[in-house]
Design an enzyme around this catalytic site. Structure first.
Site, PDB file in Angstrom:
ATOM      1  CE1 TYR A  35      11.133  -3.394 -28.772  1.00  0.00           C
ATOM      2  CE2 TYR A  35       9.876  -6.091 -28.476  1.00  0.00           C
ATOM      3  CZ  TYR A  35      10.989  -4.725 -28.139  1.00  0.00           C
ATOM      4  OH  TYR A  35      12.196  -5.365 -27.413  1.00  0.00           O
TER       5      TYR A  35
ATOM      6  CG  HIS B  89      11.446  -1.644 -22.831  1.00  0.00           C
ATOM      7  ND1 HIS B  89      10.615  -1.745 -23.931  1.00  0.00           N
ATOM      8  CD2 HIS B  89      12.935  -2.185 -22.999  1.00  0.00           C
ATOM      9  CE1 HIS B  89      10.867  -2.311 -24.455  1.00  0.00           C
ATOM     10  NE2 HIS B  89      12.359  -2.585 -24.213  1.00  0.00           N
TER      11      HIS B  89
END
Length: 336
Positions: free
Chosen positions: A51, A139
């Site tokens: 992010y 992830h």
């Protein structure tokens, strides 16, 4: 560990927007939003190196590093190692394109080996300013980022990240681990392995009012059978269910816009907010441990909490199912 027992509330805070997803969010707006989440009692926070190339972790650390560590639950992810050097050229994020083009320009290594996993955790702790993590998600080992090569990434994670995280859990360094993905197949494959099993998974965008049928076919029955919990990421389907225009991190196609129109029309007829319908639907499945909507404005926090507790008449859910807007297999609030 059972995710329901670990997570303090059924709603947390997803920090992808804090990494300048879609737009450059000013620092003061970020701080106000994070402080609003804390002041409203949010005590579960999820983040990731992806992010904004570490930006969301840094910003979240600005809040959490000043709080007593035992007062909140924190999860981040492994699979991307953030380097000090600047990325040259366009960043390749598969189907997600320029999702974090407004984030930091740091180069990212996409790697799930044991060594990269350990380094990723160490770097995240520094960015967050904390001494430990509660949950670590593996992830994006999925098709949306890596196309036909996703199984190679999965195998790298199976022999690397999975084993490191299992060991850290057994040693008590972390409390739980699992996968954080936007597709069901990697989680299904993991649950079928004859190896140490994950405690749960973070599934983004795949168990929402707009998209849930596929998850109900195999993944959620398998998770229920094995006692594995789910955190629902993106319960507003990238924003389209909360007044935005994005679906699947891009512009919503005509068929999605039409489905949203029908849901909103039905909700208005019953006096129900679309946010309440979205959050309460995702939480109604017995495998769901929590939902983690994101936000970049302080006012959204109060809206989300109000939506969680908003009374929704049973007739709304019955009509939603009767009209074919949700799967006949989906559990609905109140046992409808």
């Amino acid at each position: 560990m059972n995710l329901r027992q670990l997570l303090p509330t059924r709603i947390g805070f997803g920090t992808a927007p804090m990494g300048n997803m879609f737009r450059a969010v000013p620092d003061d707006e970020v701080a106000a939003t994070l402080n609003a989440a804390w002041d409203h009692g949010i005590r579960y926070y999820d983040t990731a190196p992806l992010y904004g190339a570490g930006l969301a972790e840094i910003r979240l650390g600005g809040l959490l590093s000043s709080k007593p560590r035992d007062t909140f639950v924190l999860s981040t992810k492994v699979g991307r190692v953030i380097l000090d050097e600047v990325e040259s050229g366009a960043r390749d994020l598969g189907e997600k394109g320029a999702l974090f083009e407004h984030g930091r320009p740091n180069k990212m290594l996409h790697e799930w080996t044991a060594r990269a996993t350990e380094r990723s955790i160490e770097d995240s702790l520094k960015r967050l300013g904390v001494d430990r993590l509660d949950i670590v998600w593996v992830h994006d080992i999925a098709q949306d980022f890596y196309g036909d090569s996703w199984l190679q990434k999965f195998e790298e994670a199976r022999t690397g990240a999975f084993r490191v995280l299992s060991r850290l859990r057994d040693e008590g360094v972390i409390k739980a681990w699992g996968l954080g993905v936007n597709r069901t197949e990697p989680v299904e494959l993991t649950l079928a392995l004859d190896e140490p099993q994950p405690d749960g998974f973070l599934l983004a965008g795949r168990y929402t009012l707009l998209d849930h049928a596929h998850a109900l076919q195999r993944l959620l029955p398998a998770a229920a059978e094995q006692g594995v919990g789910m955190v629902v990421g993106g319960p507003y389907s990238s924003g389209i269910l909360a007044g935005g225009t994005h679906f699947e991190y891009g512009d919503a196609p005509p068929e999605i816009l039409e489905k949203v129109r029908r849901i909103k029309e039905l909700a208005a007829r019953h006096g129900v907010s679309i946010k309440a319908a979205a959050l309460q639907f995702s939480l109604a499945h017995p495998v769901t441990a929590a939902v983690i909507p994101g936000a970049t404005k302080p006012s959204r926090i109060a809206e989300d909490l109000a939506a969680l507790d908003e009374p929704v008449p049973s007739d709304f859910w019955r009509e939603l199912r009767g009209s074919g807007l949700v799967s006949s297999c989906a559990p609905l609030p109140g046992g409808v």
